[in-house]
Design an enzyme around this catalytic site. Structure first.
Site, PDB file in Angstrom:
ATOM      1  N   GLU A 279       0.781  -1.215   0.051  1.00 33.97           N
ATOM      2  CA  GLU A 279      -0.053  -0.032   0.007  1.00 33.97           C
ATOM      3  C   GLU A 279       0.850   1.168   0.042  1.00 33.97           C
ATOM      4  O   GLU A 279       1.732   1.416   0.724  1.00 33.97           O
ATOM      5  CB  GLU A 279      -0.758  -0.023   1.096  1.00 33.97           C
ATOM      6  CG  GLU A 279      -1.658   1.405   1.064  1.00 33.97           C
ATOM      7  CD  GLU A 279      -2.468   1.681   2.542  1.00 33.97           C
ATOM      8  OE1 GLU A 279      -3.122   2.527   2.768  1.00 33.97           O
ATOM      9  OE2 GLU A 279      -2.458   0.627   3.440  1.00 33.97           O
TER      10      GLU A 279
ATOM     11  N   ASP B 148       9.404   5.776  15.219  1.00 33.45           N
ATOM     12  CA  ASP B 148       8.972   7.064  15.079  1.00 33.45           C
ATOM     13  C   ASP B 148       9.329   7.852  16.303  1.00 33.45           C
ATOM     14  O   ASP B 148       8.705   7.668  17.124  1.00 33.45           O
ATOM     15  CB  ASP B 148       7.527   7.654  14.620  1.00 33.45           C
ATOM     16  CG  ASP B 148       7.170   8.846  14.292  1.00 33.45           C
ATOM     17  OD1 ASP B 148       8.316   9.632  14.180  1.00 33.45           O
ATOM     18  OD2 ASP B 148       6.114   9.320  13.994  1.00 33.45           O
TER      19      ASP B 148
ATOM     20  N   ASP C 197       9.886  11.936  17.639  1.00 32.18           N
ATOM     21  CA  ASP C 197       9.558  13.207  17.337  1.00 32.18           C
ATOM     22  C   ASP C 197      10.092  13.968  18.692  1.00 32.18           C
ATOM     23  O   ASP C 197       9.834  13.695  19.701  1.00 32.18           O
ATOM     24  CB  ASP C 197       7.897  13.177  17.330  1.00 32.18           C
ATOM     25  CG  ASP C 197       7.666  14.583  16.733  1.00 32.18           C
ATOM     26  OD1 ASP C 197       8.385  15.418  17.039  1.00 32.18           O
ATOM     27  OD2 ASP C 197       6.610  14.759  15.985  1.00 32.18           O
TER      28      ASP C 197
ATOM     29  N   HIS D  36      12.800   8.844  11.565  1.00 28.83           N
ATOM     30  CA  HIS D  36      12.205   7.418  11.449  1.00 28.83           C
ATOM     31  C   HIS D  36      13.143   6.365  11.264  1.00 28.83           C
ATOM     32  O   HIS D  36      14.036   6.350  10.690  1.00 28.83           O
ATOM     33  CB  HIS D  36      11.172   7.295  10.215  1.00 28.83           C
ATOM     34  CG  HIS D  36      10.019   8.464  10.109  1.00 28.83           C
ATOM     35  ND1 HIS D  36       9.539   9.228   9.081  1.00 28.83           N
ATOM     36  CD2 HIS D  36       9.850   9.036  11.319  1.00 28.83           C
ATOM     37  CE1 HIS D  36       8.700   9.885   9.498  1.00 28.83           C
ATOM     38  NE2 HIS D  36       8.632  10.166  10.863  1.00 28.83           N
TER      39      HIS D  36
END
Length: 584
Positions: A71, A139, A141, A196
């Site tokens: 996807e 991930d 941040d 990431h």
């Protein structure tokens, strides 16, 4: 707004590329330059090679549907989302991106069926549409560190707080490699305020959600929320080996030598109170407050002095409470340990921004980061969409992506190099990277009738047959080796997939039941076309020898052959000579 499979055309004005000084080029995202970037610079072939994992050929073990079941998600202008996009080839992927010019590209899992046709399968009543593979992703941040950084907040980042991301890369990368045995790991700058991580090993891609959650929890230490006074509690008499290694090798020195001063953690009452709240012994905190409110001048940095005061009291042996024993470690972990977004890692169907796309807020390209030199990475130096489109010579370091693509050698070995090994046999495989284009290297490897073109131990070769499968050759070996001749049969010669295999059927040597497979694969080396050659073998272990001794001897011969192949190919590449396969 979400659109699933409808077309959404985007018209972009032609971009005026009049040169201007670099310092006058506007920063930030510029949609006018996106079409140029997708048209000239986006690495479609490398992305396809990476995400195919060896399934981009026609060999028997290749899953032709693999890439087409992945996807992709496009975010267009005005937050139009195109979910469940799929492409059967690199050409389809490239055409779709160039046509739609997505502001953002996300990558999802490989599903059991083509995600674009999921509704057709849903009507059958069987729940066949399910994710079956996805890289293990993380991930991180920097906005999640807002309670411990004072230079910036939110999406802002600077040279004082970015090192927190460097620390996160070092800690997590080491754990993934040393504790879990993963090898193929890609770190990517998110384009704005974080990083990431893509773990691409086959065993990582096939983890289920429960296994992913277990790994994420193993790496997760930071608890609580922004209102919690104490976010980390270290239990036990000693740190877990993973945490102890992280503390000694990374966190402690970073906190004491850089972070307390760069963030001025003890410079005023508001800031040091955040730290004192983590100390459970009121007698210690009262003594420190009295000492620090004196404001006596010192030639040393006030942050260093006050941290030393705190450590001395906590580690002096006078503590009245058991909880103070781990306070120093808990403070350092609270300020510096990686803060993971667990939900991203736990679920196979979670989307993550694609490497090399452009961040829609900053215009920065999401470039790879080398974990071995992550301290050298500066987000301020990352090419922006505007600068990259106006000045094509602005460079992106492709080496990390190339390294990841090269890392799928394990996948090639698993798919192409399958040998039926008995108990009295040994097997091994070797990889050689050659700075010469694939057609040239293959033109040498495929010459069953003339192995002496690159094999240094062959003096002459006589072929019995017309180079079809089953053709036999008599090879004369140069003097000085423990053999004079070898009889070998051609097992496979595939000019499309670049696979070559032979079996030894006779000779005055000890290599009994020997067979080998050579596969040749394109790659990029130092920005130029190169070739990865993988050779594997299986052979009987002679009486009186061990498997290790036999493997060592055969590997030494193959290494000599591959080195000679590299030398000859690279010399011919300089001369720009490649023989046509049609003529051979």
């Amino acid at each position: 707004m979400e659109v699933e499979n409808e077309r959404e055309d985007m018209l972009l004005d032609e971009v005026e590329t009049e040169r201007m000084p670099v310092n006058q080029i506007p920063d930030g995202f510029n949609p006018n330059y996106l079409k140029i970037y997708y048209g000239k610079f986006f690495p479609y072939a490398d992305m396809h090679k990476w995400m195919s994992y060896g399934n981009d050929g026609k060999h028997p073990g290749c899953d032709q549907s693999y890439f087409g079941r992945r996807e992709f998600s496009f975010t267009l202008d005005n937050d139009i989302y195109l979910r469940f996009q799929s492409f059967n080839s690199v050409t389809e992927l490239e055409n779709a991106i160039k046509e739609k010019c997505p502001f953002k590209i996300d990558i999802g899992p490989v599903y059991s069926v083509d995600p674009a046709k999921r509704h057709a399968y849903a009507q059958s009543g069987d729940n066949v549409f399910t994710p079956v593979e996805k890289e293990l992703v993380f991930d991180i941040d920097i906005s999640d560190y807002d309670d411990v950084r004072f230079c910036c907040s939110g999406a802002d980042v600077c040279s004082e707080c970015w090192p927190l991301m460097t620390v996160a890369i070092r800690v997590i990368d080491t754990a993934l490699r040393d504790d879990f045995g993963f090898k193929h790991i890609l770190w990517v700058y998110s384009g704005r305020r974080g990083v990431h991580c893509w773990v691409c090993d086959g065993k990582a891609r096939r983890l289920n959600n429960e296994q992913r959650a277990a790994i994420a929890e193993y790496l997760h230490v930071h608890k609580g929320n922004e209102n919690s006074q104490k976010k980390i509690t270290l239990m036990g008499h000693s740190l877990h080996p993973f945490l102890g290694r992280s503390y000694v090798e990374v966190l402690k020195d970073f906190f004491e030598e850089k972070f307390i001063c760069s963030q001025n953690l003890f410079s005023n009452e508001e800031r040091y109170e955040k730290i004192l709240e983590m100390v459970p012994d009121e007698s210690i905190t009262s003594e420190l407050r009295g000492k620090w409110q004196d404001n006596k001048r010192s030639h040393e940095d006030i942050n260093v002095v006050r941290w030393r005061h705190l450590k001395q009291l906590l580690q002096s042996g006078k503590q009245k409470m058991q909880g103070t024993r781990r306070c120093v470690e808990e403070i350092i972990f609270s300020f510096t340990y990686p803060r993971l977004d667990l939900e991203v890692s736990k679920h196979m169907n979670h989307l993550l921004k694609a490497p090399f796309c452009v961040h829609p807020k900053t215009g920065r390209v999401c470039v790879p980061i080398d974990p071995k030199h992550c301290e050298e990475f500066d987000p301020a130096d990352v090419p922006t969409l505007s600068k990259y489109s106006i000045y094509p010579q602005v460079s992106i370091d492709w080496s990390i992506m190339v390294s990841l693509i090269n890392g799928v050698a394990d996948e090639f070995i698993r798919r192409h190099h399958k040998h039926d090994v008995t108990e009295n046999q040994c097997t091994s495989s070797l990889v050689k990277h050659i700075k010469a284009p694939l057609p040239l290297v293959w033109s040498l490897v495929r010459r069953f009738d003339e192995p002496q073109r690159y094999k240094p131990f062959v003096s002459r070769c006589i072929v019995q047959g017309d180079l079809r499968i089953g053709t036999v050759r008599e090879v004369n070996v140069k003097s000085g080796l423990p053999a004079t001749m070898s009889t070998e049969r051609l097992e496979l010669l595939d000019d499309e997939e670049h696979i070559f295999s032979i079996r030894i059927v006779g000779g005055d040597h000890r290599l009994k039941n020997y067979s080998s497979i050579i596969t040749v694969h394109p790659e990029i080396i130092d920005g130029r076309p190169g070739t990865m050659v993988v050779e594997s073998f299986v052979v009987d272990v002679p009486d009186g020898n061990t498997k290790d001794e036999t493997c060592y001897f055969v590997e030494a011969l193959i290494k000599c052959n591959l080195k000679s192949l590299s030398d000859v190919s690279e010399r011919l590449a300089v001369q720009d000579r490649t023989e046509s396969i049609d003529r051979l």
